[in-house]
Design a protein around this motif. Structure first.
Motif, PDB file in Angstrom:
ATOM      1  N   PHE A   1      12.203  25.136  23.501  1.00  0.00           N
ATOM      2  CA  PHE A   1      11.841  24.560  22.074  1.00  0.00           C
ATOM      3  C   PHE A   1      10.909  25.638  21.410  1.00  0.00           C
ATOM      4  CE2 PHE A   1       8.867  22.283  19.308  1.00  0.00           C
ATOM      5  CZ  PHE A   1       9.729  21.538  18.580  1.00  0.00           C
ATOM      6  N   ARG A   2       9.804  26.170  22.117  1.00  0.00           N
ATOM      7  CA  ARG A   2       9.156  27.313  21.179  1.00  0.00           C
ATOM      8  C   ARG A   2       9.827  28.376  20.681  1.00  0.00           C
ATOM      9  NH1 ARG A   2       5.694  27.328  26.168  1.00  0.00           N
ATOM     10  NH2 ARG A   2       3.785  25.875  26.079  1.00  0.00           N
ATOM     11  N   VAL A   3      10.902  28.864  21.242  1.00  0.00           N
ATOM     12  CA  VAL A   3      11.931  29.991  20.940  1.00  0.00           C
ATOM     13  C   VAL A   3      12.504  29.429  19.632  1.00  0.00           C
ATOM     14  CG1 VAL A   3      13.577  31.598  21.410  1.00  0.00           C
ATOM     15  CG2 VAL A   3      11.890  31.119  23.077  1.00  0.00           C
ATOM     16  N   ALA A   4      13.055  28.353  19.804  1.00  0.00           N
ATOM     17  CA  ALA A   4      13.810  27.667  18.568  1.00  0.00           C
ATOM     18  C   ALA A   4      13.034  27.558  17.560  1.00  0.00           C
ATOM     19  CB  ALA A   4      14.522  26.383  19.156  1.00  0.00           C
ATOM     20  N   LYS A   5      11.832  27.042  17.730  1.00  0.00           N
ATOM     21  CA  LYS A   5      10.789  27.203  16.458  1.00  0.00           C
ATOM     22  C   LYS A   5      10.538  28.440  16.005  1.00  0.00           C
ATOM     23  CE  LYS A   5       6.101  25.337  16.045  1.00  0.00           C
ATOM     24  NZ  LYS A   5       5.033  24.897  16.927  1.00  0.00           N
ATOM     25  N   ALA A   6      10.092  29.430  16.793  1.00  0.00           N
ATOM     26  CA  ALA A   6       9.952  30.742  16.404  1.00  0.00           C
ATOM     27  C   ALA A   6      10.987  31.165  15.579  1.00  0.00           C
ATOM     28  CB  ALA A   6       9.335  31.474  17.380  1.00  0.00           C
ATOM     29  N   LEU A   7      12.092  31.038  16.119  1.00  0.00           N
ATOM     30  CA  LEU A   7      13.260  31.713  15.491  1.00  0.00           C
ATOM     31  C   LEU A   7      13.597  31.264  14.194  1.00  0.00           C
ATOM     32  CD1 LEU A   7      15.753  32.573  18.270  1.00  0.00           C
ATOM     33  CD2 LEU A   7      14.401  34.386  16.876  1.00  0.00           C
ATOM     34  N   ARG A   8      13.615  29.861  14.132  1.00  0.00           N
ATOM     35  CA  ARG A   8      14.125  29.188  12.898  1.00  0.00           C
ATOM     36  C   ARG A   8      12.986  29.455  11.873  1.00  0.00           C
ATOM     37  NH1 ARG A   8      16.586  23.959  12.717  1.00  0.00           N
ATOM     38  NH2 ARG A   8      17.258  24.526  10.547  1.00  0.00           N
ATOM     39  N   GLN A   9      11.634  29.185  12.178  1.00  0.00           N
ATOM     40  CA  GLN A   9      10.630  29.570  11.126  1.00  0.00           C
ATOM     41  C   GLN A   9      10.703  30.958  10.958  1.00  0.00           C
ATOM     42  OE1 GLN A   9       7.337  27.915  12.446  1.00  0.00           O
ATOM     43  NE2 GLN A   9       7.460  25.755  11.639  1.00  0.00           N
TER      44      GLN A   9
ATOM     45  N   GLN B   1      17.352  18.827  14.589  1.00  0.00           N
ATOM     46  CA  GLN B   1      18.704  19.181  13.928  1.00  0.00           C
ATOM     47  C   GLN B   1      19.612  20.000  14.690  1.00  0.00           C
ATOM     48  OE1 GLN B   1      16.407  21.493  11.127  1.00  0.00           O
ATOM     49  NE2 GLN B   1      15.798  19.981  10.053  1.00  0.00           N
ATOM     50  N   PRO B   2      20.878  20.116  14.429  1.00  0.00           N
ATOM     51  CA  PRO B   2      21.718  20.522  15.596  1.00  0.00           C
ATOM     52  C   PRO B   2      21.450  22.011  15.776  1.00  0.00           C
ATOM     53  CG  PRO B   2      22.828  19.560  13.329  1.00  0.00           C
ATOM     54  CD  PRO B   2      21.388  19.154  13.358  1.00  0.00           C
ATOM     55  N   GLU B   3      20.990  22.803  14.833  1.00  0.00           N
ATOM     56  CA  GLU B   3      20.717  24.141  15.058  1.00  0.00           C
ATOM     57  C   GLU B   3      19.409  24.357  15.910  1.00  0.00           C
ATOM     58  OE1 GLU B   3      20.535  22.836  12.006  1.00  0.00           O
ATOM     59  OE2 GLU B   3      21.932  23.702  10.411  1.00  0.00           O
ATOM     60  N   THR B   4      18.533  23.482  15.779  1.00  0.00           N
ATOM     61  CA  THR B   4      17.468  23.618  16.710  1.00  0.00           C
ATOM     62  C   THR B   4      18.096  23.351  18.326  1.00  0.00           C
ATOM     63  OG1 THR B   4      16.038  22.679  14.992  1.00  0.00           O
ATOM     64  CG2 THR B   4      15.058  22.732  17.358  1.00  0.00           C
ATOM     65  N   LEU B   5      18.808  22.414  18.255  1.00  0.00           N
ATOM     66  CA  LEU B   5      19.335  21.859  19.569  1.00  0.00           C
ATOM     67  C   LEU B   5      20.318  23.087  20.292  1.00  0.00           C
ATOM     68  CD1 LEU B   5      20.150  17.890  18.863  1.00  0.00           C
ATOM     69  CD2 LEU B   5      18.115  19.067  20.197  1.00  0.00           C
ATOM     70  N   ALA B   6      20.937  23.573  19.284  1.00  0.00           N
ATOM     71  CA  ALA B   6      21.889  24.538  19.655  1.00  0.00           C
ATOM     72  C   ALA B   6      21.205  25.910  20.296  1.00  0.00           C
ATOM     73  CB  ALA B   6      22.773  25.149  18.814  1.00  0.00           C
ATOM     74  N   ILE B   7      19.898  26.133  19.604  1.00  0.00           N
ATOM     75  CA  ILE B   7      19.268  27.269  20.065  1.00  0.00           C
ATOM     76  C   ILE B   7      18.665  27.041  21.337  1.00  0.00           C
ATOM     77  CG2 ILE B   7      17.235  28.749  19.496  1.00  0.00           C
ATOM     78  CD1 ILE B   7      17.936  28.482  16.531  1.00  0.00           C
ATOM     79  N   GLN B   8      18.114  25.754  21.573  1.00  0.00           N
ATOM     80  CA  GLN B   8      17.508  25.470  22.783  1.00  0.00           C
ATOM     81  C   GLN B   8      18.554  25.667  24.066  1.00  0.00           C
ATOM     82  OE1 GLN B   8      14.476  22.161  23.229  1.00  0.00           O
ATOM     83  NE2 GLN B   8      15.080  21.814  20.821  1.00  0.00           N
ATOM     84  N   ASP B   9      19.461  25.090  23.795  1.00  0.00           N
ATOM     85  CA  ASP B   9      20.825  25.421  24.656  1.00  0.00           C
ATOM     86  C   ASP B   9      21.010  26.581  25.218  1.00  0.00           C
ATOM     87  OD1 ASP B   9      21.231  22.370  25.075  1.00  0.00           O
ATOM     88  OD2 ASP B   9      22.912  22.449  23.832  1.00  0.00           O
ATOM     89  N   ALA B  10      20.870  27.686  24.149  1.00  0.00           N
ATOM     90  CA  ALA B  10      21.305  28.760  24.267  1.00  0.00           C
ATOM     91  C   ALA B  10      20.137  29.766  25.065  1.00  0.00           C
ATOM     92  CB  ALA B  10      21.356  29.528  23.032  1.00  0.00           C
ATOM     93  N   VAL B  11      18.918  29.252  24.906  1.00  0.00           N
ATOM     94  CA  VAL B  11      17.561  29.808  25.366  1.00  0.00           C
ATOM     95  C   VAL B  11      17.676  29.208  26.905  1.00  0.00           C
ATOM     96  CG1 VAL B  11      15.103  29.799  25.539  1.00  0.00           C
ATOM     97  CG2 VAL B  11      16.276  30.112  23.339  1.00  0.00           C
TER      98      VAL B  11
END
Ligand SMILES: Nc1nc2c(ncn2[C@@H]2O[C@H](COP(=O)(O)OP(=O)(O)OP(=O)(O)O)[C@@H](O)[C@H]2O)c(=O)[nH]1
Ligand SMILES: [Zn+2]
Length: 458
Positions: A57-65, A26-36
């Protein structure tokens, strides 16, 4: 109720599955990973280092969930979950589906602080007074509270949103919400060296009421508080709407200075990806506040500084031999404060460190402040608890002698605010060097001297 509940159950499971399935691309997951990645590079980290390769990836997962509440709707949960329940038959009074107070206490939730993006813990108590001979499935109170907790919040806003949603969803005579919130103290590398007491939690109680609970002095609130009192909860530190002050410790650190703009842009992009409006008044300063506290964990050349410091101390210390009974010379520095940042999820872990060593004259040759500095030097960076424990042991052995025992006790925010949600869990790690690694009696003597209740468990 059975059939309807089942339908909702399946709907929720379906939501969860589709969220998981599409999640990685998902674009949101990819954008968070880039930001991290930008944030990690801002800390001076090598983003391909083994320990942190999967961190974006872990941060994106934790933040989105952890902020999935933006995508959930109260109506999907409450609608159809009301079922008939008779009120009192004749006589005077209130009970059952008409006027009989219902309270669900001690719901453990976590939410994300809108000021600094750190998770905070919430003990939630919800009450309502049914009307129209209808009551709601108890689990729905918790599910609705969780929808609003899984967003960027402040305690009062969270209490108000839960209260309003339940009032609209159930249409009872009134709803009361009491939230006991705990926010981790703000990590600050500079002040940690000056003031080791900024440990533990900032605590606040927020309340919200609608209908018959709108008046804070109404008798029904007295009943509600009395029922909570059985759980050791008191109204004393309740936060009233009028106070309007932010509770987040990041707010009392003054206005953020000039923050790295690539990093603040990265945080802005995270806010957008989570479904927030970065221009919302309460969020405008959040990226610079976040970057400010986050930069406490930059990968600077701390070891070099420390080595210089330690070497000069070693030259002046008096040698301590192993004469007499080893166990009689066991000394310790207990409850040294400890702060670190989990390199897997970029979330703080915090607690205390106990160091045992041997000294035939019972004197710490370098003093407690140096041992405390070592703890902070290794704490303030991206870490795992096992590594920081070993690094502390190895370093103090250069000035406290070769016989060293170190225990680190810490609360990991990543154990609470994501995945398994183990509220109140505590992790202890252990390093033993020299005689302590071979002598169980010496180890036992030191371990028995540890305080029962320390700040790591408070
Ligand atoms: N050993 C150790 N593990 C840690 C520490 N801090 C965080 N962790 C763990 O690091 C692991 C990361 O595991 P992953 O499975 O890659 O990440 P994840 O999917 O976010 O983790 P879960 O949701 O817990 O399955 C988790 O088990 C965390 O609990 C630490 O200091 N020491
Ligand atoms: Zn905060």
């Amino acid at each position: 109720m059975g059939a309807l509940d089942e339908g909702h159950y399946h709907a929720e499971i379906d939501n969860e599955v589709s969220f998981e399935l599409g999640f990685e691309s998902q674009p949101e997951t990819l954008a968070i990973q880039d930001a991290v990645r930008v944030l990690l590079q801002g800390l001076g980290e090598d983003i391909n280092r083994e320990g942190i390769k999967k961190t974006p990836f872990r941060v994106a997962k934790a933040l989105r969930q952890g902020t999935r509440g933006y995508k959930q709707k109260v109506n999907d949960i409450v609608h159809g979950a009301l079922f008939p329940e008779a009120g009192l038959e004749g006589g005077s009074g209130q009970a059952g589906g008409v006027g009989g107070l219902v309270i669900v206490r001690d719901l453990d939730l976590f939410s994300y602080c809108e000021s600094c993006l750190l998770p905070f813990q919430v003990k939630c108590h919800v009450g309502y007074v049914p009307s129209g001979k209808r009551v709601v499935g108890l689990s729905k109170l918790s599910r609705v509270a969780d929808i609003f907790a899984k967003r960027l919040q402040s305690p009062q806003r969270l209490a108000d949103e839960i209260c309003t949603a339940l009032q609209h969803g159930i249409k009872p005579t009134g709803v009361a919400v009491v939230l006991q919130c705990m926010h981790i103290h703000f990590p600050n590398f500079e002040s940690a060296f000056l003031d080791s007491t900024s440990q533990g939690w900032v605590k606040i109680t927020a309340t919200s009421g609608s209908g018959v609970f709108e008046d804070e002095n109404a008798d029904v609130w007295t009943d509600f508080w009395s029922l909570l009192k059985f759980r050791g909860i008191s109204i004393d530190n309740a936060h009233h709407r009028s106070s309007g002050q932010s509770w987040c410790p990041s707010q009392s650190c003054g206005m953020p200075g000039q923050a790295n703009s690539a990093m603040t842009n990265a945080v802005n992009s995270i806010l957008k990806s989570l479904g927030e409006d970065p221009l919302r008044e309460e969020l405008v300063e959040t990226p610079s506040r976040f970057v400010k506290w986050f930069m406490n964990f930059r990968n600077s050349n701390l070891e070099m500084k420390l080595n210089g410091f330690v070497r000069s101390r070693i030259d002046t210390r008096s040698p301590s031999g192993h004469g007499g009974n080893f166990n009689d010379g066991i000394c310790s520095e207990l409850n040294l404060s400890f702060w670190s940042q989990c390199e897997h999820h970029l979330l703080p872990f915090q607690g205390v460190v106990h160091v045992g060593y041997h000294s035939s004259d019972g004197v710490n040759p370098v003093g407690r402040p140096l041992v405390q500095s070592v703890v902070h030097f290794y704490g303030f960076k991206l870490q795992v608890q096992e590594r920081v424990t070993r690094q502390i042991a190895e370093t103090v052995s250069s000035f406290l002698g070769e016989d060293i025992i170190v225990v680190v006790e810490a609360n990991h925010t990543c154990m609470i605010s994501r995945g398994i949600e183990k509220f109140g869990s505590n992790t202890a790690t252990f390093a033993v060097l020299g005689r302590f690694s071979t002598d169980p009696v010496a180890r036992a003597k030191f371990l028995q001297s540890l305080p029962d209740s320390c700040s790591a468990r408070r």
